[in-house]
Design a protein around this motif. Structure first.
Motif, short mmCIF file in Angstrom:
data_model
loop_
_atom_site.label_atom_id
_atom_site.label_comp_id
_atom_site.label_asym_id
_atom_site.label_seq_id
_atom_site.Cartn_x
_atom_site.Cartn_y
_atom_site.Cartn_z
N PRO A 1 0.82 -1.22 0.00
CA PRO A 1 0.00 0.00 0.00
C PRO A 1 0.85 1.27 0.00
N VAL A 2 0.44 2.24 -0.81
CA VAL A 2 1.28 3.43 -1.00
C VAL A 2 1.22 4.39 0.18
N ASN A 3 0.27 4.19 1.09
CA ASN A 3 0.14 5.10 2.23
C ASN A 3 0.44 4.39 3.56
N LEU A 4 1.34 3.42 3.50
CA LEU A 4 1.72 2.65 4.69
C LEU A 4 3.16 2.94 5.07
N LEU A 5 3.38 3.32 6.32
CA LEU A 5 4.70 3.50 6.89
C LEU A 5 4.88 2.54 8.06
N VAL A 6 6.14 2.24 8.38
CA VAL A 6 6.44 1.42 9.55
C VAL A 6 7.44 2.16 10.43
N ALA A 7 7.43 1.83 11.71
CA ALA A 7 8.39 2.41 12.65
C ALA A 7 8.65 1.40 13.75
N GLY A 8 9.82 1.49 14.38
CA GLY A 8 10.17 0.56 15.44
C GLY A 8 10.85 -0.67 14.88
N ARG A 9 10.77 -1.77 15.65
CA ARG A 9 11.56 -2.96 15.32
C ARG A 9 11.04 -3.73 14.11
N GLY A 10 9.93 -3.33 13.52
CA GLY A 10 9.44 -4.00 12.33
C GLY A 10 9.89 -3.38 11.03
N LEU A 11 10.81 -2.42 11.09
CA LEU A 11 11.24 -1.73 9.87
C LEU A 11 11.94 -2.69 8.91
N SER A 12 12.19 -2.21 7.71
CA SER A 12 12.82 -3.02 6.67
C SER A 12 14.31 -3.14 6.95
N ALA A 13 14.71 -4.25 7.54
CA ALA A 13 16.10 -4.48 7.92
C ALA A 13 16.35 -5.97 7.99
N THR A 14 17.58 -6.37 7.75
CA THR A 14 17.93 -7.78 7.91
C THR A 14 17.93 -8.15 9.39
N HIS A 15 17.95 -9.43 9.64
CA HIS A 15 18.03 -9.94 11.01
C HIS A 15 19.22 -9.34 11.76
N GLN A 16 20.37 -9.29 11.11
CA GLN A 16 21.57 -8.78 11.77
C GLN A 16 21.50 -7.28 11.99
N ALA A 17 21.00 -6.53 11.01
CA ALA A 17 20.88 -5.09 11.19
C ALA A 17 19.86 -4.76 12.28
N LEU A 18 18.76 -5.52 12.33
CA LEU A 18 17.76 -5.27 13.36
C LEU A 18 18.35 -5.43 14.75
N ALA A 19 19.34 -6.29 14.91
CA ALA A 19 19.95 -6.50 16.21
C ALA A 19 20.58 -5.23 16.75
N ALA A 20 20.84 -4.25 15.89
CA ALA A 20 21.37 -2.96 16.32
C ALA A 20 20.26 -1.91 16.45
N VAL A 21 19.40 -1.82 15.44
CA VAL A 21 18.46 -0.69 15.39
C VAL A 21 17.15 -0.96 16.12
N ARG A 22 17.00 -2.13 16.75
CA ARG A 22 15.77 -2.47 17.47
C ARG A 22 15.61 -1.75 18.79
N VAL A 23 16.68 -1.16 19.36
CA VAL A 23 16.61 -0.63 20.72
C VAL A 23 15.68 0.58 20.78
N MET A 24 15.14 0.84 21.96
CA MET A 24 14.05 1.81 22.11
C MET A 24 14.48 3.24 21.79
N THR A 25 15.72 3.58 22.05
CA THR A 25 16.19 4.93 21.73
C THR A 25 16.05 5.19 20.23
N ILE A 26 16.55 4.25 19.44
CA ILE A 26 16.46 4.38 17.99
C ILE A 26 15.01 4.24 17.54
N ALA A 27 14.22 3.40 18.20
CA ALA A 27 12.81 3.25 17.85
C ALA A 27 12.08 4.59 17.97
N MET A 28 12.42 5.39 18.98
CA MET A 28 11.79 6.70 19.12
C MET A 28 12.21 7.63 17.99
N ALA A 29 13.47 7.56 17.58
CA ALA A 29 13.92 8.37 16.44
C ALA A 29 13.17 7.98 15.18
#
Length: 450
Positions: free
Chosen positions: A378-406
Motif C-alpha cells: 500500500p502506497v500510504n503505509l509507513l512502519v516504525a520501530g523494530r518491524g522496519l525493513s532491515a535484515t536480522h543482523q541489522a535489526l539486532a542494532a536498530v531495534r533498541v528503544m532509543t532508535i525506535a523513538m527516532a
C-alpha cells in the motif's frame, strides 16, 4: 475515490470515522510517531491494546534507554526521544546519562528510568498534542483498494478495530504500523522479510524488579568477576543467560534485571503465553541466585515481573530499502537519512548463555534511510520501530528503544507531510513526501540524522 471503507467491511459495519493518520501500536515508537504527526498538523489516533502506552518500555519494563551517543560521546539520538527523558526527569523518573560496563565486559551508555512514570509522560505528550488515544483496543482488519488514477497501485482505505464498545471503522489517509509484530502491515498485504539460513528469532526476556540492592557493593565488583559469577549461575542452572545486567529504578534501591532468555515466536499467542510463564519461573530462580551469590543482593527479594515479556524480534516488513549489517558497519551514507544510531550489533542467540556482540569504533555512527520506513505494498503505509525493513543482523542494532523513538519521529513527521502534500481526503502516498523537506523538519525539531 473517497476514503470510505470497501464493501468487504460488511453490511453491519459501524459508520466510518475519517482521520489523517492512524498509528497501530502504542509503544515508544508508535507514541512518538503519533505525537510527531499531530504536532505536524495531522488529525491522529493511536491504537493500543493495553490501558497505557509504552510497549516494551513500560509493559516490558526494560527500564533503560540505551545508546544515545557514539563511544566518543557524540550524540546521535535527540529530538522527541530526548524530550521524553527531559519530562521524566521533571517527575524524578530518569537518572543521569551514564556510561557503564556490563557484566559481559562491553561498554554501553544509557539513561535509567522508572517504567511507571514513563506511562504518565507518554499520556501527557499524547494528550497535549491532540492525539486521540484508543486504549484497550485491538486491530481486526485492514482494507485496501486501488489508488485513484493509478489502478496498479493499492492504498489502505479502512481499518477495523475492536474495543470495549464494539467494532469501530477508521479511514486514515496514512497508516503507520508501529506494532512491533507488523500485524497491520501483514493484513494490508505488505510483503514480509524472511530469516536467512541458520538465523533464528532473537529470544524474549522477562524483566523483573529485585531489591533492595546495595549498589555501592554491587558496582564495586570488577566486570570480569561479575561475568565469572554469571557464567557460574548459568552453568548451575540458576540463570538462563550468562549475565547479571540490571538498571536501577530511579529514587529507589531496587533494580530491574534483564537476565532471562525465552526462545519464542511472539506472534503465536499460545507460545507467547507459555514463554511468559517460563519467564516468571526463570526470574524466580534468578532472584534466588542473586540473593545467595551476588554481592550487594543478599537482602533483596523479587518484587515485580514485567507485565509482558520484552520481545526483541518477530516480523520485519519489506521496504524500499532493506537495511543491512554492512550498511551499519561501513557505514553507508544515505541521501534520505531520517535517523541515526550507534548501538552495536547485539544478537542474543535463542539457546545458550552468551551474546554475538559486534562493537563499533569510538566515533562510529550509522544512518537509517526513509526508504526503510516505506513499506512495499500500500502506497500510504509507513512502519516504525523494530518491524522496519532491515535484515536480522541489522535489526539486532536498530531495534533498541532509543532508535525506535527516532524512527517514530521520522515516520510521524513524514506522515503529516504526506497528508499536507496530498489535498482532499484521498489516501496520501508517503513517497510523495520531499525527503529534503522531511529532513529539514526533523532537524528543526532537534532530531539527529547523522
Amino acid at each position: 475515490m473517497s476514503a470510505a471503507l470497501p464493501e468487504t467491511a460488511g453490511p453491519h459495519a459501524a459508520p466510518a470515522r475519517h482521520l489523517d493518520v492512524l498509528v497501530c501500536g502504542g509503544g515508544v515508537a508508535g507514541t512518538v510517531a503519533a505525537v510527531a504527526a499531530a504536532r505536524g498538523g495531522a488529525r491522529v489516533a493511536l491504537l493500543e491494546r493495553y490501558g497505557f502506552l509504552g510497549g516494551n518500555a513500560t509493559a516490558g519494563a526494560v527500564a533503560q534507554f540505551n545508546s544515545w551517543q557514539t563511544a566518543a560521546g557524540r550524540t546521535v539520538v535527540a529530538g522527541l526521544a530526548q524530550e521524553v527523558v527531559d519530562r521524566l526527569r521533571i517527575l524524578g523518573g530518569a537518572g543521569a546519562h551514564q556510561r557503564f560496563q556490563m557484566s559481559t565486559g562491553h561498554w554501553m551508555d544509557r539513561v535509567e528510568y522508572a517504567p511507571e512514570l514513563l506511562k504518565l509522560v507518554l499520556d501527557e505528550m499524547v494528550l497535549e498534542a491532540g492525539v486521540t488515544p484508543l486504549l484497550h483496543t485491538n486491530l481486526l482488519a485492514v482494507h485496501t483498494a486501488p489508488l485513484p488514477g493509478a489502478p496498479a497501485a493499492r492504498a489502505v482505505t479502512g481499518v477495523e478495530t475492536l474495543g470495549r464498545g464494539g467494532r469501530s471503522h477508521w479511514c486514515p489517509r496514512v497508516l503507520i504500523d508501529a506494532s512491533g509484530d507488523m500485524e497491520a502491515a501483514r493484513l494490508a498485504g505488505a510483503p514480509l522479510l524472511d530469516l536467512g539460513q541458520g538465523e533464528t528469532l532473537q529470544p524474549a526476556t522477562m524483566m523483573f524488579r529485585f531489591g533492595p540492592v546495595d549498589f555501592a557493593t554491587l558496582d564495586a565488583v570488577p566486570a570480569a568477576a561479575l561475568q565469572a559469577l554469571a557464567r557460574q549461575g548459568h552453568a548451575q542452572g540458576w540463570l538462563a543467560r550468562a549475565a547479571l545486567h540490571a538498571a536501577r529504578e530511579p529514587g529507589s534501591d531496587d533494580a530491574w534485571f534483564n537476565i532471562s532468555r525465552l526462545a519464542v515466536d511472539a506472534t503465536d499467542p499460545a507460545a507467547l503465553g507459555q514463554a511468559e510463564m517460563e519467564g516468571r519461573r526463570q526470574a524466580w530462580r534468578a532472584a534466588r541466585f542473586l540473593r545467595e551469590q551476588v554481592p550487594g543482593c543478599s537482602q533483596g527479594q523479587l518484587r515485580a515481573f514485567g507485565t509482558q515479556v520484552g520481545v526483541r524480534e518477530t516480523r520485519r516488513v519489506q521496504g524500499d530499502w532493506v537495511l543491512s549489517a554492512e550498511d551499519l558497519l561501513r557505514p553507508t551514507a544515505f541521501a534520505d537519512a531520517v535517523a541515526a544510531g550507534a548501538y552495536p550489533i547485539d544478537i542474543h542467540p535463542a539457546q545458550g548463555g552468551e551474546l554475538d556482540y559486534r562493537g563499533l569504533g569510538e566515533h562510529h555512527a550509522y544512518q537509517i534511510p526513509w526508504r526503510s520506513l516505506c513499506a512495499q505494498g500500500p502506497v500510504n503505509l509507513l512502519v516504525a520501530g523494530r518491524g522496519l525493513s532491515a535484515t536480522h543482523q541489522a535489526l539486532a542494532a536498530v531495534r533498541v528503544m532509543t532508535i525506535a523513538m527516532a524512527l517514530g519521529q521520522a515516520a510521524g513527521t513524514g506522515a503529516a507531510l504526506a497528508v499536507a502534500t496530498t489535498p482532499g481526503t484521498v489516501p496520501a502516498p508517503v513517497r510523495a513526501v520531499a525527503v529534503s523537506a522531511l529532513q529539514a523538519r526533523l532537524r528543526a525539531e532537534g532530531a539527529c540524522l547523522a
